[in-house]
Scaffold this motif. Structure first.
Motif, short mmCIF file in Angstrom:
data_model
loop_
_atom_site.label_atom_id
_atom_site.label_comp_id
_atom_site.label_asym_id
_atom_site.label_seq_id
_atom_site.Cartn_x
_atom_site.Cartn_y
_atom_site.Cartn_z
N SER A 6 56.96 -15.29 26.17
CA SER A 6 55.88 -16.15 26.66
C SER A 6 56.39 -17.32 27.49
N SER A 7 57.71 -17.45 27.66
CA SER A 7 58.25 -18.63 28.35
C SER A 7 57.77 -18.75 29.79
N ILE A 8 57.48 -17.61 30.43
CA ILE A 8 57.04 -17.64 31.82
C ILE A 8 55.73 -18.41 31.98
N TYR A 9 54.88 -18.39 30.96
CA TYR A 9 53.57 -19.04 31.07
C TYR A 9 53.67 -20.56 30.97
N ASP A 10 54.84 -21.08 30.64
CA ASP A 10 55.03 -22.53 30.64
C ASP A 10 55.59 -23.03 31.96
N GLU A 11 55.73 -22.14 32.92
CA GLU A 11 55.96 -22.53 34.31
C GLU A 11 54.58 -22.75 34.94
N GLY A 53 49.64 -12.95 20.10
CA GLY A 53 49.71 -13.25 21.52
C GLY A 53 48.32 -13.51 22.05
N CYS A 54 47.68 -14.56 21.56
CA CYS A 54 46.25 -14.77 21.80
C CYS A 54 45.94 -15.32 23.19
N GLU A 75 50.50 -17.72 19.36
CA GLU A 75 50.83 -17.86 20.78
C GLU A 75 52.11 -18.67 20.96
N GLY A 76 53.01 -18.17 21.77
CA GLY A 76 54.29 -18.85 21.99
C GLY A 76 54.27 -19.85 23.12
#
Length: 244
Positions: A6-11, A53-54, A75-76
């Protein structure tokens, strides 16, 4: 070096671009995967649901509106979690911040566990399936969707001009890490043949209850040309299992 999990979604630039694409009415997730997924989960009234992974919580809101007793999401991504907290603020929901593969659940807790388009980001899937089996009540159900293995076998950029109209399938039976260029970022996914998903469910103890591939329906698309394009290539794999 690609982004894992999920790290990509914190970009922030990726996050904004993803939500813009994802929330289009004709996005494949809305037009193809979601209807198939809902048909697989069936009735959720008065059920306790865990969603691995909501994302932004929009799916959880749908389930709450049709009467699930309690919705829990894992959710990460910090960005996704904040969106989920906002979207679910008016309903009975509980959110957990952490990676799906690290989430610890009790025994015989949930009637239904779901996961939409998440598990192809996880390297060690058998342990997740075993944890899900433990967390379900006897007779409880597990339904998940992943990117179709025909696509993860040999990733191609998803933002090709004019939209992807064909698919190269190669190295299908070679499982493991794949790197995909997606929305101007490199993302790491894990490829498994369909057989592996099925066998790992069975090995965890599940009885297989169904499979869908999100076959498109004409009414979901404004243009016939787009419907015909989506009929060419399977994008999703949706599997269901029941705890014995």
């Amino acid at each position: 070096m690609g982004y894992k999990g999920s790290s990509i979604y914190d970009e922030n630039d990726f996050f904004d671009a993803f939500l813009h694409r994802r929330n289009r009415p004709e996005s494949p997730n809305n037009a193809m995967e979601k209807p198939a997924f809902l048909s697989m989960i069936g009735e959720v009234h008065d059920q306790r649901v865990l969603d691995l992974g909501c994302g932004d919580g929009s799916f959880g809101l749908d389930l709450c509106r049709v009467g699930c007793r309690l919705y829990e999401g894992v959710e990460g991504s910090t960005n996704m979690l904040a969106s989920a907290q906002e979207n679910l603020r008016t309903v009975q929901a509980r959110l957990h911040h952490g990676m799906v593969e690290d989430f610890k659940m009790g025994r015989d807790v949930y009637d239904l566990i779901t996961s939409r388009m998440v598990l192809h980001y996880i390297e060690e899937l058998p342990a997740v399936f075993q944890s899900v089996y433990q967390g379900l009540k006897p007779g409880g159900r597990f339904v998940f969707s992943v990117q179709h293995p025909l696509l993860t076998s040999t990733p191609a950029p998803s933002n090709q001009r004019g939209g992807r109209s064909d698919c190269v399938v190669d190295n299908y039976f070679h499982t493991g890490e794949r790197k995909e260029h997606w929305i101007d970022h490199e993302v790491i996914k894990y490829h498994r043949p369909v057989e592996d998903y099925v066998q790992q469910l069975l090995q965890a103890g599940f009885r297989i209850t169904g499979m869908k591939e999100g076959c498109p329906e004409p009414d979901a698309f404004l243009e016939k040309k787009e419907y015909e394009r989506r009929m060419r290539i399977p994008l999703f794999l949706i599997l269901g299992g029941e705890k014995k």
